[in-house]
Design an enzyme around this catalytic site. Structure first.
Site, short mmCIF file in Angstrom:
data_model
loop_
_atom_site.label_atom_id
_atom_site.label_comp_id
_atom_site.label_asym_id
_atom_site.label_seq_id
_atom_site.Cartn_x
_atom_site.Cartn_y
_atom_site.Cartn_z
N ASP A 14 -2.75 -18.15 -0.39
CA ASP A 14 -3.79 -18.79 -1.21
C ASP A 14 -4.43 -19.95 -0.44
O ASP A 14 -5.66 -20.10 -0.43
CB ASP A 14 -3.21 -19.26 -2.57
CG ASP A 14 -1.90 -20.03 -2.44
OD1 ASP A 14 -1.30 -20.05 -1.34
OD2 ASP A 14 -1.47 -20.62 -3.45
N ASP A 71 -11.92 -9.35 4.76
CA ASP A 71 -13.24 -9.30 4.11
C ASP A 71 -13.82 -10.71 4.02
O ASP A 71 -15.01 -10.93 4.26
CB ASP A 71 -13.15 -8.73 2.69
CG ASP A 71 -13.49 -7.25 2.63
OD1 ASP A 71 -13.18 -6.54 3.62
OD2 ASP A 71 -14.07 -6.81 1.62
N TYR A 113 0.82 -1.22 0.00
CA TYR A 113 0.00 0.00 0.00
C TYR A 113 0.85 1.27 0.00
O TYR A 113 0.42 2.31 -0.46
CB TYR A 113 -0.90 0.05 1.24
CG TYR A 113 -2.23 -0.66 1.10
CD1 TYR A 113 -2.31 -1.96 0.64
CD2 TYR A 113 -3.40 -0.01 1.48
CE1 TYR A 113 -3.53 -2.60 0.55
CE2 TYR A 113 -4.63 -0.66 1.40
CZ TYR A 113 -4.68 -1.95 0.93
OH TYR A 113 -5.89 -2.58 0.85
N ASP A 156 -6.11 -7.27 4.12
CA ASP A 156 -7.27 -6.59 3.55
C ASP A 156 -8.23 -7.63 2.96
O ASP A 156 -9.43 -7.63 3.22
CB ASP A 156 -6.81 -5.61 2.46
CG ASP A 156 -7.97 -4.89 1.81
OD1 ASP A 156 -8.86 -4.45 2.55
OD2 ASP A 156 -7.98 -4.77 0.57
N LYS A 184 3.45 -15.32 1.53
CA LYS A 184 3.61 -15.99 0.23
C LYS A 184 5.11 -16.26 0.06
O LYS A 184 5.75 -15.84 -0.91
CB LYS A 184 3.03 -15.08 -0.87
CG LYS A 184 2.92 -15.74 -2.24
CD LYS A 184 1.84 -16.79 -2.34
CE LYS A 184 1.91 -17.50 -3.69
NZ LYS A 184 0.99 -18.65 -3.80
C1 IPM Z 1 -10.24 -1.51 4.51
C2 IPM Z 1 -10.56 -0.85 3.20
C3 IPM Z 1 -9.44 0.14 2.86
C4 IPM Z 1 -8.17 -0.65 2.72
C5 IPM Z 1 -9.69 1.01 1.63
C6 IPM Z 1 -11.01 1.75 1.72
C7 IPM Z 1 -8.56 1.96 1.37
O1 IPM Z 1 -10.75 -1.79 2.20
O2 IPM Z 1 -10.13 -0.79 5.52
O3 IPM Z 1 -10.10 -2.73 4.52
O4 IPM Z 1 -7.89 -1.22 1.65
O5 IPM Z 1 -7.42 -0.73 3.70
MG MG Z 2 -10.73 -3.79 2.89
#
Ligand code: IPM
Ligand code: MG
Length: 355
Positions: free
Chosen positions: A220, A248, A142, A244, A188
């Protein structure tokens, strides 16, 4: 009586609605835990851009650094998607994390028994899941240099230094010591040099925590294992982009992204926020689920303020509201006794938490 200064960043979309409910719950527990909160609002995201031309005004950083903790709603929305990248709400968020030095992002994924059927996975796979993703937040691909793009090429760099890995590894091991003492480090290392360093350093740091059972997994495989058998995980330690993605994925185990809180901590001020976004499509309708934000307020009490008793009260109140069948619209089809609005849910939880 202790007074804590909380910076409130409501943000865009449903941000203001859900923060208002978290504040309601905080004030309810304050009255019975002999503490008090003073709030200061600060702008960030699209709303900050609209007013100041900057998604992260300096004043917001100042207010945040001058508080005991930051409670954050959500930012972003289609309206700002076509702005140049540095003006977009997301850029403000990344800069904010960096400025505050919040290098550790803690994202728990818990499956509530009452909602075990809300998950897209089978109940027998997700029942009892209670894991925590510890994601490195201000390094890796990032932020790595060089980065850029021209007409025909785009490039980013995944880089970690030993020091960055050491501090996030300590965080993960310390958290694991308060849980089931298992850490799975995800990388990885079969392909990436940066991951080979990551793995070596994590092993080095683990020597200071002899009670911890450390394992390693390629990202993976981890993505697959999270769906195949999520209960095998306790603490997942990983870098920025892998975290990230995996967080999710992990959030979906619980059935609704509207349930899960997060904490971003570092040397200075911590930021506490729901893991979901600003959901502009449902903003202003009073149907957003405030539980992720209310639980983020509980994490704030626990991790930033050391008010475990108040945090326990909030966690118990959330569980009780779900157990008694109160559901916001996102979860209405799962054993709802009563479907309630955002603010009704906040009031029910506040009421339980105050007892
Ligand atoms: C998160 C989000 C952020 C990230 C975005 C909105 C920049 O997806 O907090 O997970 O990628 O960190
Ligand atoms: Mg995110």
């Amino acid at each position: 009586m202790k007074t804590y200064k909380i910076a409130l960043i409501k943000g865009d979309g449903i941000g203001p609605e859900i923060i208002d409910e978290a504040v309601k719950v905080l004030d309810a527990v304050a009255s019975c835990c002999d503490i008090e909160f003073s709030y200061e609002e600060a702008l960030m995201g699209g709303c900050a851009y609209d007013i100041t031309g900057d998604p992260l005004p300096q004043e917001t950083i100042n207010i945040s650094l001058n508080s005991d903790a930051v409670l954050f709603g959500a930012i972003g929305g289609e309206k700002w998607d076509n702005l140049p990248r540095e003006k977009r709400p997301e850029s403000g968020l990344l800069r904010f994390r960096k400025e505050l030095g919040v290098y550790a992002n803690l994202r728990p994924a818990v499956v509530y028994d009452e909602l075990v059927n809300a998950s897209s996975l089978k109940a027998e796979v997700v029942k009892g899941v209670d894991l925590m993703v510890v994601r490195e937040l201000i390094g890796g691909i990032y932020f790595g240099e060089p980065k850029g793009r021209d007409e025909n090429r785009g490039w980013n760099t995944m880089v970690y230094t030993r020091d960055e890995i050491v501090r996030i590894a300590h965080q993960a091991f310390k958290i694991a010591m308060t849980r089931s003492k298992r850490v799975c480090s995800v990388d990885k290392a079969n392909v990436l040099d940066v991951s080979q360093l990551w793995r070596d350093v994590v092993i080095d740091v683990s020597k200071e925590y002899p009670e911890i059972e450390l394992s390693h997994m390629y990202v993976d495989n981890a993505a697959m294992q999270l769906i195949r058998d999520p209960r095998q995980f306790d603490v997942i330690l990983t870098g920025n982009i892998f975290g990230d993605i995996l967080s999710d994925e992990a959030s979906m185990l619980s059935g609704s992204i509207g349930l899960l809180p997060s904490a971003s901590v570092g040397a200075k001020i911590g930021v506490y926020e729901p893991i979901h976004g600003s959901a502009p499509d449902i903003a202003g309708q009073g149907i957003a689920n405030p539980i992720a934000t209310i639980s983020s307020a509980s994490m704030m009490l626990r991790y930033a303020l050391g008010e475990d008793n108040a945090a326990d009260k909030i966690d118990a109140a959330v569980k009780r509201a779900l157990k008694e069948g109160y559901r916001t619209k996102d979860l209405a089809q799962y054993d709802a006794k009563e479907v309630c609005s955002t603010s009704e849910m906040g009031s029910i939880i506040a009421n339980y938490a105050a007892k």
